[in-house]
Design an enzyme around this catalytic site. Structure first.
Site, mmCIF file in Angstrom:
data_model
loop_
_atom_site.group_PDB
_atom_site.id
_atom_site.type_symbol
_atom_site.label_atom_id
_atom_site.label_comp_id
_atom_site.label_asym_id
_atom_site.label_seq_id
_atom_site.Cartn_x
_atom_site.Cartn_y
_atom_site.Cartn_z
ATOM 1 N N GLU A 52 0.596 -1.042 0.037
ATOM 2 C CA GLU A 52 -0.014 -0.027 0.059
ATOM 3 C C GLU A 52 0.938 1.301 -0.024
ATOM 4 O O GLU A 52 0.445 2.443 -0.626
ATOM 5 C CB GLU A 52 -1.093 -0.124 1.226
ATOM 6 C CG GLU A 52 -1.928 -1.155 1.450
ATOM 7 C CD GLU A 52 -2.772 -1.165 -0.100
ATOM 8 O OE1 GLU A 52 -2.840 -0.379 -1.011
ATOM 9 O OE2 GLU A 52 -3.127 -2.485 -0.396
ATOM 10 N N HIS A 69 -12.485 -7.858 -5.920
ATOM 11 C CA HIS A 69 -12.007 -7.316 -6.918
ATOM 12 C C HIS A 69 -13.230 -7.192 -8.179
ATOM 13 O O HIS A 69 -13.563 -6.406 -8.845
ATOM 14 C CB HIS A 69 -10.662 -7.457 -7.793
ATOM 15 C CG HIS A 69 -9.581 -7.089 -6.921
ATOM 16 N ND1 HIS A 69 -9.253 -7.863 -5.747
ATOM 17 C CD2 HIS A 69 -8.736 -6.120 -6.895
ATOM 18 C CE1 HIS A 69 -8.170 -7.638 -5.025
ATOM 19 N NE2 HIS A 69 -7.888 -6.325 -5.766
HETATM 20 O O1 X8Z Z 1 -5.812 -6.043 -3.996
HETATM 21 C C1 X8Z Z 1 -4.638 -6.065 -3.549
HETATM 22 C C2 X8Z Z 1 -4.075 -5.065 -2.598
HETATM 23 C C3 X8Z Z 1 -4.733 -3.676 -2.654
HETATM 24 S S1 X8Z Z 1 -4.507 -2.954 -4.308
HETATM 25 C C4 X8Z Z 1 -4.028 -5.461 -1.190
HETATM 26 N N1 X8Z Z 1 -3.849 -6.929 -3.989
HETATM 27 C C5 X8Z Z 1 -4.263 -8.395 -4.852
HETATM 28 C C6 X8Z Z 1 -5.283 -9.008 -3.825
HETATM 29 O O2 X8Z Z 1 -5.407 -9.051 -2.646
HETATM 30 O O3 X8Z Z 1 -6.272 -10.044 -4.528
HETATM 31 C C7 X8Z Z 1 -2.265 -7.400 -3.985
HETATM 32 C C8 X8Z Z 1 -2.050 -8.753 -4.359
HETATM 33 C C9 X8Z Z 1 -3.167 -9.030 -5.088
HETATM 34 ZN ZN ZN Z 2 -2.349 -2.583 -4.778
#
Ligand code: X8Z
Ligand code: ZN
Length: 642
Positions: A375, A506
């Site tokens: 972060e 996501h």
């Molecule tokens: O979503 C994230 C970060 C925030 S941009 C914590 N990541 C992905 C996930 O958690 O799925 C980092 C690694 C992959």
């Molecule tokens: Zn990130």
């Protein structure tokens, strides 16, 4: 009649002006009025989104929609008056032309108001379903009082990480998928339809094509497939090693068929995207020294704030500015107990050049220690490009943004650095075996992630393109998880009402994912270059082994990083990458170089196939071997002179 013609003439003049402002007028507008108003609109949207993410309630959701409609009005009016009729090839200034390429896209502002309202509300709703989903504890057979239900963070994550009871793992996995993804199945249809509408209004075939456009890469999908092929043998070897150890751990409970697929709930993580919680189980050399960052953090009484301070100290050691503001109030670095929040970690740029905040339900463990650095990488990028015009205040491509903090975390997790910050056990002894143990841990973070990072958007691209029909959404999800991750659903989820992709943040939150796959390749390219700049790695002799490099306190590494990141999105990413690493290609060679000793442990040929590029290389691929050869020759001459 004369007067009539005069009026038409005047009208034409006005239209002509409205249709085509001169380049000078345009530049002045973009620099002045637009910069101010667009930044203010961006601040307003970010504040509304932040308020909702840190306090999920109907009032805050309503504000998000109101602000989205208001912002769309602004964007539409500016677009109609200034950008719509600009012919890009006629714009002489390359930088203005580059900005206009983006400004000529209206995004969701192109939608009719009613559609924009529905789309915004649908996304807020899906985010709420995901962020507030809770399940009944194991042993209650799925029914309990609301007050007894447990959330993903930290409770379910904790159960998965501990890996104690096979049936409990399966239960929480299944219940989570029912409480999150399945509840947004209908909303996702609306979301897909409207996202495609946005894409078409912006002259793309579908939302997948629109998303991929942000990477500005020809044959992007083919490129990704090639990279995946490069790393597949390593993933397969890791999967095979894991399969053997998991069978030992769970014995008959773990049914693995001839296809070799492993069930998704036994990887210590809800999505099997990082296997770091299997670390102690998978150590190749249990007798050799081990690193357990979680144990050390807890033993030393680390607080959440101390994790942030430790990370900040690394960044400042490179000469980058302190980003204390991002984790001091009003940031949210711990889970509050008086309101619903989105726990998934994120870093925010409020577009006013001074407000940068982190939101994270931090837990004291290795995974979150890495995420804190991740972060902060976003925050440092925001700070470094804050003086670019708003159209360029973004990553060179979305993968760059995700890669910055992870690059730093690679250095932080090196043995040398852990020793420096006293996170190594006192009796740690370096040895070949201990190195393989360390590389295995890193592979559980990085190699295990790759197929997951690739398949989420492969799935969404197929959904947006309509090549996967709605009734097959869940089926296709599992086809891809089987094909790439070699992982299967632990329970029957064939019913088209299941919507397992929505059990991942996501997907629910409309956030593209391929950037993480790109980042997992790029971060090794960045790391290798920073190591070379810091003189902590010799790319010719390949010593010390790349994974041992720590570029802590290196002014040179800090300078290289600053130069690359300060550009924001002002230059095409291959140009930025070339300056940073010596190559303009996304390339898995640095990753393979890093994991070479582990590949050898698995009995693979390692990185022999790779042709490396280094900062300062010429285009024909000749690399630092040239100056090295020169030094060698001079050395030999000097030797014989004396
Ligand atoms: O979503 C994230 C970060 C925030 S941009 C914590 N990541 C992905 C996930 O958690 O799925 C980092 C690694 C992959
Ligand atoms: Zn990130």
């Amino acid at each position: 009649m004369g007067r009539h013609i005069y009026i038409i003439f005047l009208a034409c003049l006005t239209l002509a002006h409205a249709a085509a402002p001169t380049e000078e007028e345009l530049s002045k507008f973009i620099e002045g009025d637009y910069e101010k108003k667009a930044s203010a609109a961006c601040t307003k949207s970010s504040v509304a989104a932040w308020n909702y993410a840190t306090d999920i309630n109907d009032e805050n959701a309503k504000t998000i929609t109101e602000v989205a409609l208001e912002t769309a009005q602004f964007e539409k009016s500016v677009y109609d008056k200034w950008f719509k009729d600009v012919s890009l090839p006629d714009v002489k200034d390359a930088s203005v032309r580059r900005m206009l390429k983006d400004l000529k896209q209206q995004g969701s502002a192109a939608l009719e108001e009613a559609d924009l309202k529905t789309l915004t509300e649908t996304i807020s709703k899906m985010e709420k379903i995901y962020s507030t989903a809770k399940i009944c504890p194991y042993g209650t057979s799925g029914t309990c009082d609301e007050a007894d239900k447990i959330p993903l963070t930290p409770d379910i994550e904790d159960i998965l990480a501990k890996m104690e009871d096979y049936d409990e793992l399966q239960y929480v996995w299944d219940e989570w998928h029912k409480a999150s993804g399945k509840k947004m199945r209908g909303d996702y249809s609306t979301y897909v339809e409207l996202s495609n509408k946005v894409a078409k209004l912006n002259e793309f075939d579908d939302a997948g094509e629109y998303w991929r456009d942000s990477f500005e890469t020809d044959k992007f999908q083919e490129k990704l497939d090639t990279i995946w092929e490069q790393v597949t043998p390593l993933y397969k070897a890791l999967h095979n090693h894991t399969s053997i150890k998991l069978k030992e751990r769970f014995e008959d409970k773990l049914a693995v068929g001839e296809d070799g697929l492993l069930p998704a709930h036994v990887f210590g993580n809800m999505w099997a995207q990082t296997w770091i919680n299997l670390d102690s189980l998978l150590k190749p050399y249990p007798e050799a020294s081990n690193v357990d960052i979680t144990v050390e953090l807890k033993k030393q009484g680390y607080t959440v704030v101390k994790m942030f301070e430790t990370a900040n100290e690394f960044y400042t050691s490179l000469g980058l500015s302190s980003n204390e503001v991002s984790y001091k109030p009003p940031s949210m670095i711990e889970k509050p107990d008086n309101k619903e929040v989105t726990c998934h970690a994120s870093a925010w740029d409020f577009c006013d050049k001074k407000t940068f905040l982190i939101k994270m339900c931090t837990v004291v463990n290795q995974e979150d220690f890495v995420t804190v650095h991740h972060e902060m990488g976003h925050i440092q990028y925001y700070i470094l490009y804050k003086d670019q015009p708003i159209a360029f205040r973004d990553g060179a491509n979305p993968g760059f943004h995700e890669a910055v903090g992870d690059t730093i975390a690679l250095s932080v997790q090196s043995i040398a650095h852990l020793k420096e910050i006293k996170l190594l056990p006192a009796d740690y002894k370096d040895s070949e075996e201990a190195s393989i143990n360390t590389l295995m841990s890193m592979a559980l973070e990085k190699i295990a992630f790759l197929p997951f990072g690739l398949l989420i958007d492969k799935w969404r691209w197929d959904v947006f393109a309509g090549t996967t029909k709605e009734e097959d959404w869940n089926k296709h999800w599992w086809e891809l998880r089987e094909k790439y991750q070699l992982i299967k659903s632990p329970v029957e989820h064939k019913d088209p009402d299941f919507f397992d992709p929505g059990a991942k943040y996501h997907v629910a939150a409309d956030s593209q994912y391929i950037s993480y796959f790109v980042s997992h390749i790029l971060q090794f390219q960045f790391y290798r270059s920073l190591c070379i700049a810091a003189k902590q790695y010799d790319p010719v002799t390949k010593s010390p082994p790349l994974h041992k490099c720590d570029f802590y306190k290196s002014e040179e590494a800090g300078k290289l990083l600053t130069e690359a990141l300060s550009l924001g999105k002002s230059k095409p990413w291959p140009e930025v990458l070339k300056k940073f690493t010596g190559t303009d290609e996304l390339d898995a060679c640095a990753l393979l170089e890093y994991f070479n000793p582990l590949a050898k442990y698995f009995g693979m040929p390692g990185d022999a196939e790779c042709k490396y590029t280094n900062p300062g290389d010429t285009d024909d691929g000749a690399n630092v071997a040239v100056p090295s050869l020169l030094f060698l020759t001079i050395g030999v001459i000097l030797h014989y002179m004396y």
